[in-house]
Scaffold this active site. Structure first.
Site, PDB file in Angstrom:
ATOM      1  N   ALA A  16       0.838  -1.208   0.000  1.00 31.31           N
ATOM      2  CA  ALA A  16       0.000   0.000   0.000  1.00 31.31           C
ATOM      3  C   ALA A  16       0.870   1.255   0.000  1.00 31.31           C
ATOM      4  O   ALA A  16       0.622   2.205  -0.754  1.00 31.31           O
ATOM      5  CB  ALA A  16      -0.932   0.003   1.213  1.00 31.31           C
ATOM      6  N   VAL A  17       1.909   1.264   0.823  1.00 33.50           N
ATOM      7  CA  VAL A  17       2.779   2.445   0.880  1.00 33.50           C
ATOM      8  C   VAL A  17       3.646   2.515  -0.369  1.00 33.50           C
ATOM      9  O   VAL A  17       3.862   3.592  -0.935  1.00 33.50           O
ATOM     10  CB  VAL A  17       3.628   2.450   2.173  1.00 33.50           C
ATOM     11  CG1 VAL A  17       4.640   3.597   2.164  1.00 33.50           C
ATOM     12  CG2 VAL A  17       2.720   2.564   3.399  1.00 33.50           C
ATOM     13  N   ARG A  42       7.767 -13.484  -4.230  1.00 34.86           N
ATOM     14  CA  ARG A  42       6.352 -13.734  -4.462  1.00 34.86           C
ATOM     15  C   ARG A  42       5.724 -12.685  -5.385  1.00 34.86           C
ATOM     16  O   ARG A  42       4.831 -12.979  -6.166  1.00 34.86           O
ATOM     17  CB  ARG A  42       5.646 -13.735  -3.091  1.00 34.86           C
ATOM     18  CG  ARG A  42       4.229 -14.217  -3.055  1.00 34.86           C
ATOM     19  CD  ARG A  42       3.794 -14.494  -1.596  1.00 34.86           C
ATOM     20  NE  ARG A  42       4.300 -13.476  -0.655  1.00 34.86           N
ATOM     21  CZ  ARG A  42       3.707 -12.317  -0.404  1.00 34.86           C
ATOM     22  NH1 ARG A  42       2.588 -12.006  -1.003  1.00 34.86           N
ATOM     23  NH2 ARG A  42       4.228 -11.456   0.471  1.00 34.86           N
ATOM     24  N   CYS A 139       3.655   6.914  11.664  1.00 35.14           N
ATOM     25  CA  CYS A 139       2.579   7.758  11.138  1.00 35.14           C
ATOM     26  C   CYS A 139       1.922   8.618  12.212  1.00 35.14           C
ATOM     27  O   CYS A 139       1.648   9.806  11.999  1.00 35.14           O
ATOM     28  CB  CYS A 139       1.524   6.890  10.455  1.00 35.14           C
ATOM     29  SG  CYS A 139       1.000   5.457  11.416  1.00 35.14           S
ATOM     30  N   SER A 169      -5.626   1.444   7.748  1.00 32.85           N
ATOM     31  CA  SER A 169      -4.490   1.438   6.823  1.00 32.85           C
ATOM     32  C   SER A 169      -3.161   1.251   7.534  1.00 32.85           C
ATOM     33  O   SER A 169      -2.231   0.688   6.959  1.00 32.85           O
ATOM     34  CB  SER A 169      -4.469   2.738   6.021  1.00 32.85           C
ATOM     35  OG  SER A 169      -4.370   3.840   6.899  1.00 32.85           O
ATOM     36  N   HIS A 255      -5.756   8.918  10.208  1.00 35.33           N
ATOM     37  CA  HIS A 255      -5.725   8.898  11.669  1.00 35.33           C
ATOM     38  C   HIS A 255      -6.266  10.225  12.209  1.00 35.33           C
ATOM     39  O   HIS A 255      -6.103  11.278  11.591  1.00 35.33           O
ATOM     40  CB  HIS A 255      -4.287   8.769  12.175  1.00 35.33           C
ATOM     41  CG  HIS A 255      -3.661   7.431  11.991  1.00 35.33           C
ATOM     42  ND1 HIS A 255      -4.330   6.334  11.505  1.00 35.33           N
ATOM     43  CD2 HIS A 255      -2.399   7.003  12.285  1.00 35.33           C
ATOM     44  CE1 HIS A 255      -3.506   5.294  11.482  1.00 35.33           C
ATOM     45  NE2 HIS A 255      -2.325   5.671  11.944  1.00 35.33           N
TER      46      HIS A 255
END
Lengths: 347, 347
Positions: A16-17, A42, A139, A169, A255
């Site tokens: 995601a990041v 993978r 974060c 997230s 957040h």
């Protein structure tokens, strides 16, 4: 090197990041000569488009960093521990989004709006092999400091009491999917599937799932404390007193934090608002008449952190206390954007 | 009168709290002689079952309280303001769940585990016409004090910093339905329907929707401050310093609160846990090894308030600070149960 385009590697390119790194590098027109996407065996072979060109993800190996100037890491602490030193040996500067090096001596921990000078002070620059890991803070720390640092500069923060409202997230794309799936299941009256968290997450909340330490604080809470001291360069001096409570709420990607501040010097609401209005990367949503303040959705997919509920703390009789509320996108300013902004300090 | 069954009226019988009154009265085998269900003209004629008997809801009028010993009100502040004095004139004792009388002089504001003596001190008893409104505190105040009062008795709370995570139920059944509907809409990729709140509630959170006061605190936050001072009988003396931030989160019916406490005297974690273990209406979920602490789902449909994350505040160098987390069912202990417990003080 300052106007030269860099050879950039993304480690953890399929996460995601990692995907957000690409988005932010594109939006900000970061000067890229060659781009290399790295991930585990993978994920190797997957393709991703960047600026209209298709890139194939390569397996991360110790030979991946040849001719790489800048490597952005977001593949977890163990990958960073193993491969960031290899990348630096190969001559790259590493900006690492994991917690692996954040508290290590000599490794700058940087929020560009707060302590950009730490990069130069550590002697880190492109093309200076052997010195070169910069850590991206947690974060929750970043989002908190975006709101608090402008006030700290005015009046000095003596003590902070912070409670977080953290999005899915932060636990990765699978946690976001689990929240979505569980929400469907609850609405359909079905039993909920719990793969990522040991609790029902949908329509519920829980104490942050990071490791619990013997003092009763979890790792996420202690990161906010210790990283703040390091970023404010308070490691060897008087430290701001900080207590934090980290809570996971059923929100997708931004957040929120409720922050109570005690200052060394007096600071009025007006002075605080002026400082926040003048702060880079901060937007105020602070309309008392309309009862309109920041929400996670306001901050989602945005670069700025949104601050509101700025008010004199009525538990104090002086002007040395303020309460406020901040929302920030966990994947952008909480991770990818901050890392790219650190990289921009190098070009 | 102590063992005699009472004639009981429920005002607002068709609402979420009204229905919970019936549930709790049944569960606790409250001694009821005759039961009268009252509501607005709109709801009159509806039927409800209680202990196997069907009752028809009657329209609330000024003549509704003849021969009523006890009236439980939960129909909003304006109904309470108009009809509670009429009920008292008619000879009933009123337990009022609205905010109408909470801060009024001479009206006791009661959490039975905290200040049961306030009822007797006000001279209120069944069959003593003309003196008789008892106010039920705000849900967030009750849940906070269930966790904090046992510690206050041991070491004296000097200052509190509280951030809430409040459920939909506090805004009524329609808000709960809106959260559910919006969640479906978000999951189906549809625009969200916003009837109750001016924000998307599903997968989001927002500053509490109560009226914002000129000092930047909303009414919910100030209730927690002022009601606590009254319940602790601190109206004319040294008051505990309190600052609160109230936030609505997408959870159905139990509130959570993150509470930072500063004490007059030292109190260790062990002493705090012992005090909480011995407190009526409190259950501890405080397992650091398993990272298992209270969640709103633990508290939903339960009588007790659940406390955890009990730890020494690391922002202080002494033993005069603690952090903790509490979850309590907003409709039960936050409203109906507390009101029925107040009524039990009268029988």
């Amino acid at each position: 090197m300052s106007s030269q385009a860099l050879n950039v590697a993304i480690v953890g390119a399929t996460g995601a990041v990692g995907q957000e790194f690409l988005q932010v590098l594109d939006e900000r027109q970061f000067p890229i000569a060659e781009l290399k996407l790295l991930a585990s065996a993978r994920s190797a072979g997957k393709t991703t488009t960047f600026k209209g060109k298709t890139y194939t993800v390569e397996e991360l190996t110790k030979d991946s960093f040849k001719n790489v100037d800048l490597a952005l890491f977001s593949a977890g602490g163990s990958i960073s521990k193993k491969f960031a030193p290899i990348a630096v040996e190969s001559g790259a500067v590493v900006v690492d989004n994991s917690s692996a090096f954040r508290m290590a001596d000599g490794i700058p921990l940087v929020v560009p709006e707060v302590n950009p000078e730490a990069v130069k002070e550590a002697g880190i620059k492109i093309g200076n092999p052997g010195v070169g890991i910069i850590a991206n803070p947690n974060c929750s720390t970043i989002i908190m400091l975006m709101a608090v640092n402008p006030l700290h500069k005015v009046a000095g923060v003596k003590r902070m009491v912070v409670s977080t409202y953290q999005a899915a997230s932060g636990a990765g794309a699978a946690a976001m999917a689990e929240l979505e799936q569980q929400s469907r299941e609850v609405l359909e009256g079905k039993p909920v599937t719990m793969d990522i968290f040991p609790f029902q997450y949908a329509f519920n909340l829980f104490s942050h799932n990071s490791d619990m330490k013997p003092n009763g604080y979890n790792q996420e809470e202690l990161k906010m404390v210790h990283e703040t001291h390091k970023i404010w360069n308070q490691v060897n001096g008087d430290q701001t007193a900080i207590t934090t409570t980290c809570v996971r709420v059923p929100v997708m990607r931004a957040h929120a934090e409720s922050i109570n501040l005690e200052f060394e010097k007096s600071i009025t609401e007006e002075e605080a608002i002026a400082a926040l209005e003048g702060a880079a990367g901060v937007s105020l949503i602070n309309d008392r008449e309309a009862n309109r303040f920041p929400t996670p959705l306001d901050a989602s997919f945005k670069d700025d952190c949104y601050v509101g509920r700025v008010r004199r703390d009525i538990s104090r009789s002086d002007n040395k206390g303020l309460d406020l509320f901040v929302c920030g996108d966990q994947i952008r300013k909480g991770a990818a954007l901050n890392a790219v902004q650190i990289a921009e300090l190098l070009v």
